[in-house]
Design a protein around this motif. Sequence first.
Motif, PDB file in Angstrom:
ATOM      1  N   ARG A   1      33.996  53.384  29.170  1.00 27.00           N
ATOM      2  CA  ARG A   1      34.190  51.994  28.736  1.00 27.00           C
ATOM      3  C   ARG A   1      34.397  51.073  29.942  1.00 27.00           C
ATOM      4  N   LEU A   2      35.121  51.553  30.946  1.00 28.40           N
ATOM      5  CA  LEU A   2      35.269  50.769  32.178  1.00 28.40           C
ATOM      6  C   LEU A   2      33.913  50.556  32.839  1.00 28.40           C
ATOM      7  N   ALA A   3      33.081  51.583  32.804  1.00 29.44           N
ATOM      8  CA  ALA A   3      31.750  51.452  33.395  1.00 29.44           C
ATOM      9  C   ALA A   3      30.910  50.437  32.620  1.00 29.44           C
ATOM     10  N   ALA A   4      30.951  50.505  31.305  1.00 29.09           N
ATOM     11  CA  ALA A   4      30.111  49.644  30.476  1.00 29.09           C
ATOM     12  C   ALA A   4      30.588  48.200  30.456  1.00 29.09           C
ATOM     13  N   GLU A   5      31.899  47.984  30.403  1.00 27.63           N
ATOM     14  CA  GLU A   5      32.431  46.644  30.211  1.00 27.63           C
ATOM     15  C   GLU A   5      32.892  45.966  31.499  1.00 27.63           C
ATOM     16  N   ARG A   6      33.163  46.769  32.554  1.00 32.03           N
ATOM     17  CA  ARG A   6      33.713  46.168  33.765  1.00 32.03           C
ATOM     18  C   ARG A   6      32.967  46.572  35.034  1.00 32.03           C
ATOM     19  N   GLY A   7      31.909  47.323  34.900  1.00 29.42           N
ATOM     20  CA  GLY A   7      31.087  47.654  36.055  1.00 29.42           C
ATOM     21  C   GLY A   7      31.654  48.700  36.980  1.00 29.42           C
ATOM     22  N   PHE A   8      32.581  49.510  36.495  1.00 30.25           N
ATOM     23  CA  PHE A   8      33.185  50.557  37.328  1.00 30.25           C
ATOM     24  C   PHE A   8      32.188  51.681  37.607  1.00 30.25           C
ATOM     25  N   LEU A   9      32.322  52.294  38.767  1.00 32.67           N
ATOM     26  CA  LEU A   9      31.673  53.569  39.039  1.00 32.67           C
ATOM     27  C   LEU A   9      32.571  54.675  38.521  1.00 32.67           C
ATOM     28  N   VAL A  10      31.990  55.711  37.929  1.00 26.86           N
ATOM     29  CA  VAL A  10      32.739  56.869  37.457  1.00 26.86           C
ATOM     30  C   VAL A  10      32.319  58.063  38.302  1.00 26.86           C
ATOM     31  N   ILE A  11      33.279  58.686  38.984  1.00 28.98           N
ATOM     32  CA  ILE A  11      32.965  59.758  39.924  1.00 28.98           C
ATOM     33  C   ILE A  11      33.858  60.964  39.656  1.00 28.98           C
ATOM     34  N   ASP A  12      33.248  62.128  39.619  1.00 26.40           N
ATOM     35  CA  ASP A  12      33.982  63.390  39.610  1.00 26.40           C
ATOM     36  C   ASP A  12      34.120  63.835  41.065  1.00 26.40           C
ATOM     37  N   PRO A  13      35.317  63.766  41.656  1.00 24.39           N
ATOM     38  CA  PRO A  13      35.457  64.116  43.074  1.00 24.39           C
ATOM     39  C   PRO A  13      35.005  65.528  43.410  1.00 24.39           C
ATOM     40  N   LEU A  14      35.106  66.449  42.448  1.00 21.57           N
ATOM     41  CA  LEU A  14      34.682  67.820  42.725  1.00 21.57           C
ATOM     42  C   LEU A  14      33.168  67.932  42.863  1.00 21.57           C
ATOM     43  N   ALA A  15      32.451  66.941  42.363  1.00 23.09           N
ATOM     44  CA  ALA A  15      30.989  66.954  42.445  1.00 23.09           C
ATOM     45  C   ALA A  15      30.475  65.998  43.514  1.00 23.09           C
ATOM     46  N   ALA A  16      31.364  65.384  44.278  1.00 27.01           N
ATOM     47  CA  ALA A  16      30.978  64.407  45.304  1.00 27.01           C
ATOM     48  C   ALA A  16      31.444  64.872  46.670  1.00 27.01           C
ATOM     49  N   THR A  17      30.714  64.469  47.701  1.00 25.87           N
ATOM     50  CA  THR A  17      31.130  64.774  49.066  1.00 25.87           C
ATOM     51  C   THR A  17      32.190  63.772  49.511  1.00 25.87           C
ATOM     52  N   ALA A  18      32.887  64.106  50.580  1.00 25.02           N
ATOM     53  CA  ALA A  18      33.878  63.179  51.133  1.00 25.02           C
ATOM     54  C   ALA A  18      33.216  61.863  51.524  1.00 25.02           C
ATOM     55  N   ASP A  19      32.022  61.920  52.103  1.00 24.08           N
ATOM     56  CA  ASP A  19      31.328  60.700  52.511  1.00 24.08           C
ATOM     57  C   ASP A  19      30.967  59.840  51.303  1.00 24.08           C
TER      58      ASP A  19
END
Length: 350
Positions: free
Chosen positions: A248-266
């Motif tokens: 809902r934050l992504a749809a209504e407020r433009g937030f990025l949603v990130i799973d840190p375990l699936a993302a690199t530090a960079d």
Amino acid sequence: MPNPLRPYNARFRRLLGRPEPDFMAGAVESWTEAPSDIRRVRPALHLPGQLERVRASVFANLAETVSALTRDGEMREGATTGWRFRNVDLIDGVLYGDGAELHLRNRQRRYGLALRPQQAVSGALYETWTTNRWFGSWLMEGPAAWLLASRRHMAMTTAAQPKPGSHAARYEQIMGIAPQRIAGDVHFDELILFGDMSNNADKRRRQQQMREKLLAGRDPKPVPGVFLLRGTAGDLRLLRNERELAERLAAERGFLVIDPLAATADELIEACSAARAIVGVEGSQLVHGIIAAPQNAAILPIQPPDRVAATLKGLTDRLDQRFGLLVAEGNDTVFTLNWRDLAATLDLFD
């Protein structure tokens, strides 16, 4: 000289019910590494009724936690202290001095024999039990403490080399953290430790210095906010409607949603370093966002009512960010948050 009887002496003392000696009292020298000072502290922003939801706290008692979250105005921050010791043994993650002990990590040989350390070293340790226990604690405290030990040109740690490709390995690479690593039991001819919990000016400078290293050479794209998912990773703190709130934050407020375990530090640094808000369940994964987020960014941990902590606020104070108190409904491990509470709390930062 190394003394393999020290762990047994400490165990006998506990069996006899004798008081725990103060390890720091055994220092042969102590000094002020950085002075105390006065600084302005902003309280956590919150909706009416949020404080009343708080039932229990961690890392400090309830009164201390509430005070840390709500204090407003000029506050004195304590000094950073250094201690020098001689003739200290490190055995199975525990430092033993004359009659005193200091735990750096959980023992692995609880019922095993204490071996006589075969190697003698001198150095400055920049770790604590909490930085060895939780990744988030290491990320928020370790790099700044590393700079302290580096001033002595003898920085050491009992932490193993991070796995290649891991978040920890990349953070150490970016920030230039390259300690001498201690493997096994050793004897310290000379040992330096630091008391570095206060947000004095020196610690704030060191924290900012590390953020500058994270951002060097980057050109991040501004975003309204980032929601860092926790899921069931780490110690269980399950927000039942986490995905629903994030989407809902992504749809209504433009937030990025990130799973840190699936993302690199960079990827995490790039996403969070120009974000106007960092949101997620209170825990280690939020530290990825806080250490990179800009000044005045809104930091909004979602906290379970039976496990409220003020730890992250100390980090946001060092980075001149704004902190919000948002308490869910449930218990310390499973809880739910109403969308209206989340949206209205974010609106407080506008």
